[in-house]
Design a protein around this motif. Sequence first.
Motif, PDB file in Angstrom:
ATOM      1  N   ASP A 137       0.809  -1.217   0.000  1.00 33.37           N
ATOM      2  CA  ASP A 137       0.000   0.000   0.000  1.00 33.37           C
ATOM      3  C   ASP A 137       0.844   1.270   0.000  1.00 33.37           C
ATOM      4  N   ASP A 138       2.149   1.125   0.226  1.00 32.09           N
ATOM      5  CA  ASP A 138       3.043   2.277   0.237  1.00 32.09           C
ATOM      6  C   ASP A 138       3.276   2.715  -1.219  1.00 32.09           C
ATOM      7  N   PRO A 139       2.800   3.908  -1.607  1.00 33.84           N
ATOM      8  CA  PRO A 139       2.978   4.330  -3.006  1.00 33.84           C
ATOM      9  C   PRO A 139       4.445   4.476  -3.390  1.00 33.84           C
ATOM     10  N   ARG A 140       5.314   4.737  -2.398  1.00 37.13           N
ATOM     11  CA  ARG A 140       6.743   4.860  -2.731  1.00 37.13           C
ATOM     12  C   ARG A 140       7.299   3.545  -3.251  1.00 37.13           C
ATOM     13  N   GLN A 141       6.796   2.436  -2.701  1.00 36.51           N
ATOM     14  CA  GLN A 141       7.257   1.130  -3.157  1.00 36.51           C
ATOM     15  C   GLN A 141       6.795   0.862  -4.588  1.00 36.51           C
ATOM     16  N   LEU A 146       7.978   0.797 -10.594  1.00 39.49           N
ATOM     17  CA  LEU A 146       7.767   1.350 -11.927  1.00 39.49           C
ATOM     18  C   LEU A 146       9.034   2.017 -12.457  1.00 39.49           C
ATOM     19  N   ARG A 147       9.744   2.710 -11.581  1.00 39.31           N
ATOM     20  CA  ARG A 147      10.987   3.348 -12.006  1.00 39.31           C
ATOM     21  C   ARG A 147      12.035   2.309 -12.381  1.00 39.31           C
ATOM     22  N   ALA A 148      12.111   1.222 -11.638  1.00 41.37           N
ATOM     23  CA  ALA A 148      13.086   0.176 -11.948  1.00 41.37           C
ATOM     24  C   ALA A 148      12.820  -0.426 -13.318  1.00 41.37           C
ATOM     25  N   LEU A 149      11.541  -0.677 -13.621  1.00 48.33           N
ATOM     26  CA  LEU A 149      11.208  -1.244 -14.923  1.00 48.33           C
ATOM     27  C   LEU A 149      11.439  -0.221 -16.034  1.00 48.33           C
ATOM     28  N   GLY A 150      11.072   1.023 -15.784  1.00 47.98           N
ATOM     29  CA  GLY A 150      11.290   2.064 -16.788  1.00 47.98           C
ATOM     30  C   GLY A 150      12.758   2.250 -17.115  1.00 47.98           C
ATOM     31  N   ALA A 151      13.598   2.254 -16.086  1.00 45.34           N
ATOM     32  CA  ALA A 151      15.037   2.414 -16.311  1.00 45.34           C
ATOM     33  C   ALA A 151      15.596   1.261 -17.135  1.00 45.34           C
ATOM     34  N   ALA A 152      15.075   0.065 -16.920  1.00 46.50           N
ATOM     35  CA  ALA A 152      15.561  -1.107 -17.658  1.00 46.50           C
ATOM     36  C   ALA A 152      15.210  -1.029 -19.136  1.00 46.50           C
TER      37      ALA A 152
END
Length: 300
Positions: A137-141, A146-152
Amino acid sequence: MTPASTDLPAPLKALVGRADDALARVLPGEQLPPAELHRAMRYAVLGGGKRLRPLFVYAAGHALGCDGPILDAPACAVEIIHAYSLVHDDLPAMDDDALRRGRPTCHIVFGEAMAILAGDALQALAFDILASAPGDDDPRQRIAMLRALGAACGAEGMAGGQAFDLAAVGRKLSLDELERMHAYKTGALIRASVRLGALAAGCRDDAMLDRLDRYAHAVGLAFQVRDDILDVEGESAVIGKTAGKDAAADKPTFPSILGLDASRERLTALVDEALDAVGPLGERGEWLAELARYSARRGH
């Protein structure tokens, strides 16, 4: 179950089937309009494959005490991104391959325009799956995932690696340049797979994430070294794609720079690096260790 899974221990074999089932559920049905696009998407994703990237998600989650369905969404997301990248890499404007996973490539079956659209739609679907799946439920997680997948996927990931690859044809690269290219092109999504498994398991320990990233970096390069060796030694019918194509296209590879014997030594060293990184995880890290060993011994 895919042929590659027969080389894996029983728990990981079962996870290949779990990934296949989850992928079949999240992909749009073939009869839904636009049906031809949906058929191309399913063809690209469900036509076999080692499912290694989902296995890295499951193994990282397992290492941190999570084996639940919360891992299915990131497992599907990374495999769908992988499938999209293969569809686009196989196009005539890129690697111009007619064979993938022992079958005609997506653009051979559906045409170039539909293959491009299928790749685009798969990339979008992966992010939708990851953004909308149940989980922390933590939006930061969720944002971190999403950032990890986007960077990849981006300029410092697969797209950048493919750009390096296109620019490298006919050039003599240094070992450092070759490893950077493959750290982007192949390694970035493997690193993202491991990180997504850890994040989905609720990991917020930066030291642990760094340890897992070191593991994934080594395994990603090991996977590519083995791929390059198979391109020299393998047979098309076994490896599921055109053998010898890199040499024919004058692409730099580990064997072309190091030679076969030194490439095998580099492969062993990379696996040792990966095993050292996950050694402190003990028995919970054995799935990750086994995937590192498999990356070096696989036959296709």
